[in-house]
Design an enzyme around this catalytic site. Structure first.
Site, PDB file in Angstrom:
ATOM      1  CG  ASP A  92      -2.225   3.706   7.429  1.00 26.08           C
ATOM      2  OD1 ASP A  92      -2.436   2.341   6.377  1.00 26.08           O
ATOM      3  OD2 ASP A  92      -3.373   4.614   7.539  1.00 26.08           O
ATOM      4  CG  ASN A 131      -2.029   1.194   1.920  1.00 31.45           C
ATOM      5  OD1 ASN A 131      -2.018   1.648   0.179  1.00 31.45           O
ATOM      6  ND2 ASN A 131      -2.013   1.737   2.505  1.00 31.45           N
ATOM      7  CG  HIS A 190      -0.384   6.098   4.560  1.00 28.74           C
ATOM      8  ND1 HIS A 190      -2.195   5.925   5.023  1.00 28.74           N
ATOM      9  CD2 HIS A 190      -0.525   6.959   5.845  1.00 28.74           C
ATOM     10  CE1 HIS A 190      -2.561   7.186   5.951  1.00 28.74           C
ATOM     11  NE2 HIS A 190      -1.281   7.980   6.505  1.00 28.74           N
TER      12      HIS A 190
END
Length: 209
Positions: free
Chosen positions: A142, A104, A106
């Protein structure tokens, strides 16, 4: 050739950056979304990339949606699943299913400012440096092992929008590099650490502007 499935929710600018990088050894097998009107789907389809969507609002639970999305993803036999602006909190079941092959990006320098509204929070906190983080995804939001970070300055006259635009430029640089390193076998996850080979192109942290 490594199969990559990219998940988006909107225009998918990071997805576009990855596609346009033409990463050696990578095949963008599909672009999937939880939003059938996501602009990125049309962009991908125009480039003959398989696309599909699944409306999360049609499911009774987060897990039911994730299970259905996993079936769609798995049809493409992915070596790597890339979250490129996929605006969903993933269930532990989803994260475990793709453990070690789910990354991912972020828009903050993690572990600072997990979750949403990162740019507003960075400005309000008086940060002089902001940025973005590519990380492996784990069940804790996260908090997965960091692959790479790109740092940008925060100026006195910045708004959330101007800072977001500067951070996005950094995202478009480090995300394709991280994908390329994964595809080439130059990085992997071991426990809660990222192991990089000496020839990895992405760095832990660097100032990009």
């Amino acid at each position: 050739m490594k199969n990559i499935v990219i998940l988006i929710s909107g225009r998918g600018s990071n997805m576009q950056a990855i596609v346009e990088a033409q990463i050696p050894g990578a095949r963008i097998a599909a672009v999937l979304s939880n939003n059938e009107t996501a602009a990125g789907l049309a962009w991908a389809a125009e480039r003959n990339i398989a696309t599909d969507s699944l409306n999360h609002k049609s499911f009774d639970s987060r897990l039911a949606f994730d299970e259905a999305m996993m079936r769609k993803i798995d049809a493409y036999q992915p070596d790597l699943v890339v979250l490129a602006g996929f605006m969903r909190i993933l269930t532990p079941e989803f994260c475990r299913h793709y453990e070690g092959r789910l990354i991912n990006i972020h828009p903050s320098l993690l572990p600072a400012f997990t979750g949403l509204h990162t740019h507003e929070r960075a400005i309000e906190a008086g940060c002089r440096i902001a940025g973005c983080t590519v990380h492996f995804v784990t069940p804790e939001l996260d908090c997965g092992p960091v692959i790479a970070q790109g740092a940008v300055p925060v100026f006195d006259n910045d708004t959330a929008d101007t800072l977001a635009a500067r951070v996005l430029e950094a995202e478009h640089l480090i995300f394709p590099q991280a994908v390329a390193d994964f595809v080439a076998g130059r990085l992997k996850i071991s426990g809660n650490r990222v192991i990089r080979s000496p020839d990895a192109t992405v760095q832990n942290t660097r100032l990009l502007a």
